[in-house]
Write an enzyme that holds these catalytic residues in place. Structure first.
Site, PDB file in Angstrom:
ATOM      1  N   ASP A 170      -1.499  12.996  -1.219  1.00 51.68           N
ATOM      2  CA  ASP A 170      -2.949  13.160  -1.349  1.00 51.68           C
ATOM      3  C   ASP A 170      -3.290  14.521  -0.764  1.00 51.68           C
ATOM      4  O   ASP A 170      -2.483  15.428  -0.838  1.00 51.68           O
ATOM      5  CB  ASP A 170      -3.682  11.998  -0.672  1.00 51.68           C
ATOM      6  CG  ASP A 170      -5.035  11.684  -1.310  1.00 51.68           C
ATOM      7  OD1 ASP A 170      -5.827  12.630  -1.479  1.00 51.68           O
ATOM      8  OD2 ASP A 170      -5.312  10.524  -1.632  1.00 51.68           O
TER       9      ASP A 170
ATOM     10  N   HIS B 130      -2.892  16.765  -3.324  1.00 51.36           N
ATOM     11  CA  HIS B 130      -4.040  16.839  -4.240  1.00 51.36           C
ATOM     12  C   HIS B 130      -4.815  18.118  -4.006  1.00 51.36           C
ATOM     13  O   HIS B 130      -5.287  18.739  -4.959  1.00 51.36           O
ATOM     14  CB  HIS B 130      -4.948  15.627  -4.049  1.00 51.36           C
ATOM     15  CG  HIS B 130      -4.416  14.386  -4.683  1.00 51.36           C
ATOM     16  ND1 HIS B 130      -5.098  13.205  -4.692  1.00 51.36           N
ATOM     17  CD2 HIS B 130      -3.250  14.146  -5.330  1.00 51.36           C
ATOM     18  CE1 HIS B 130      -4.391  12.276  -5.316  1.00 51.36           C
ATOM     19  NE2 HIS B 130      -3.256  12.832  -5.706  1.00 51.36           N
TER      20      HIS B 130
END
Length: 555
Positions: free
Chosen positions: A295, A329
């Site tokens: 993430d 991300h």
């Protein structure tokens, strides 16, 4: 050398323009010094408390006794020698430095019954979760140091989508056991994990903060790996932290935080496995770290929606420098849980390689909160899957990485009334940013009821497939921007934005369309000091744009 060659190529495409008025680019703030906690020289060897490094013996009690003895003696260092140390959750105490020697591997147990259900927070809101493998609350002067490794057994907690793995990897995962969903396209480590995830997707989880109401869903309630709450004087230094069940390092409501030389690594498909989330923290330094996670990488937060606004504690006075981010991300991220605000942030000399987004500032309606006074400089990026730079107040309108069948057109945004849930982004200053390879160079997407305001991007070189989209924004200045998209229809897109200046722009010769402006709210869009002759068409007015919306003063 490749990035230098890219900048040289950009300069060769179009000669620079004459000196023009510079947009205001103030010096970054002088942030308060962050003292590093000091510890007594007393050392407490873990083995003295019955710990056994055989990878089989559960050493939870030994860690507890060693840390307690150290704290009761007035503080010092708990030394974890080389070896494989299996343990349940470790609770830190004030004035204790947990030191991981070279060759030390602390393996947190896969027995989830060892992690009690507790009342805590999850993604910025109060929640019931399992206790973190490493935690501390209301501490003064606490540290984890040394070259050793912490492993959170996250693969025993996290679901995995079939689409994320190769056929061989999927079969190997199935051989470990676990259960599948009805569609057979998602693996869960246990039936409790599957049931919890499906209840969450259907919004049918218990609306309770009583841990007893979640006993059957324990395996779903993945903990953050390192959770520090209301601590002052935190040092995280030199260790590797990996395989986290969820967020990897989470200082919450902490002051005087130093994170240096830490390596965080999680599988790229690991949900919610942010490397570090500084949430509602004040006076922090993150320096010289290396992250590759599933993430966001470097992330600042301050609570979510009404709870975050009620807490009302911003993340402020943060310095982030000399970090490397691989899979993530976002490389450096603010949000989306930023309802308490973020301010006074300096980010410099970082490299992002293969992240979904490079610089990612995200929020959405309902968050509220103000993000302001952010300085970013000296950023190098390669192989960015989506945007190199994104300011997005309409987060979740679209996935940053386009999925098959997605509509490429920007989403239509209808105005809504202003309220306490309306977020605000203003006063961002970015310079010396170079990206070699991205889907899009820059996305600025505000809200019609509250635009993104007062942003300066200067001295940037961005090689990408699509150029720039600036939507629902005000007073945005791009100066000495070299934008090298392969799709030049157009290079620049402005929608319902005011006071947008492109000064001394460089772009590929033979460009089809340089600038398209649309929307009835668009006005005072300026293209200055730019050689417009290199484009087949300079300006196109789209739907709703007035004839005087654009001013061109070519060199």
């Amino acid at each position: 050398m490749k990035l230098l060659a890219l900048a040289t190529l950009a300069g060769a495409l179009l000669a620079g323009g004459p000196a023009l008025a510079q947009p205001m680019f103030p010096a970054p703030p002088t942030l308060p010094p962050v003292p590093v906690p000091q510890f007594r020289p007393d050392t407490f060897d873990l083995r003295r408390y019955g710990a056994v490094a055989d990878g089989q013996t559960l050493n939870t009690h030994a860690f507890e006794q060693a840390i307690a003895a150290c704290a009761q003696a007035g503080g010092g260092t708990v030394r974890v020698p080389a070896g494989l140390w299996l343990t349940g959750p470790i609770v830190l105490r004030s004035h204790v430095n947990l030191h991981l020697a070279a060759g030390a591997l602390v393996q947190f147990t896969a027995d989830h019954a060892q992690y009690p259900l507790i009342r805590t927070t999850w993604e910025g809101e109060e929640a019931v979760r399992c206790q973190a493998p490493l935690s501390g609350t209301d501490l003064r002067e606490v540290a984890i140091t040394g070259p050793g490794t912490l492993d959170g057994a996250g693969d025993t907690w996290r679901p995995v989508k079939k689409s994320k793995l190769s056929a061989g990897e999927w079969q190997a995962l199935l051989a470990k056991g676990g259960v599948l969903n009805e569609k057979k396209d998602t693996w869960y480590p246990s039936e409790g994990s599957r049931r919890g995830n499906e209840l969450a997707a259907a919004k049918q989880l218990p609306k309770s903060l009583n841990p007893a109401d979640f006993t059957e869903l324990r395996d779903y309630l993945r903990p953050n790996m390192l959770s520090l709450t209301r601590c002052q004087g935190v040092l995280l230094d030199g260790f590797t932290i990996q395989n986290s069940p969820a967020w990897t390092m989470h200082p919450l409501l902490c002051q005087q935080v130093t994170v240096r030389g830490v390596t965080a690594q999680n599988p790229w498909y690991g949900q919610n496995t942010d490397a570090i989330d500084l949430e509602s923290c004040r006076d922090a330094v993150v320096r010289g770290c290396t992250f590759s996670v599933g993430d966001d990488g470097l992330c600042l937060k301050s609570g979510r929606d009404e709870e975050g606004r009620r807490r009302g504690v911003p993340t402020e006075n943060a310095l982030i420098e000399d970090c490397k981010i691989y899979r993530a991300h976002g490389g450096f991220v603010i949000g989306s849980e930023m309802s308490g605000g973020v301010r006074n942030v300096v980010v410099r000399n970082c490299a992002f390689m293969g992240t979904d987004v490079g610089l990612r500032f995200k929020t959405t309606r309902g968050r509220g909160g103000l993000v302001e006074n952010v300085w970013v400089e000296g950023i190098r990026m390669t192989d960015i899957a989506a945007q190199a730079i994104v300011f997005d107040m309409y987060y979740m309108a679209k996935d940053p990485v386009a999925q098959p069948g997605d509509n490429a057109a920007p989403p239509a945004i209808a105005a809504q009334p202003l309220g306490e849930g309306t977020p605000a982004f203003r006063h961002f200053y970015l310079r010396d940013v170079v990206c070699r390879g991205a889907e899009q160079g820059i996305l600025v997407r505000g809200l019609p009821e509250r635009n993104i305001e007062d942003v300066v991007v200067r001295d940037a070189v961005l090689q990408c497939r699509q150029g720039l989209l600036c939507q629902e924004a005000r007073n945005i200045h791009f100066q000495n921007l070299t934008l090298l998209p392969t799709d030049t229809r157009p290079v620049l897109e402005v929608q319902n934005a005011q006071g947008i200046t492109f000064q001394n722009l460089r772009y590929p010769a033979g460009t089809d369309l340089l600038l398209r402006v649309s929307g009835p709210a668009s006005r005072d869009v300026r293209l200055l000091g730019t050689d417009t002759k290199a484009a087949k068409q300079t300006v196109q007015l789209g739907d709703g744009a007035g004839k005087k919306a654009v001013q061109v003063a070519a060199k």
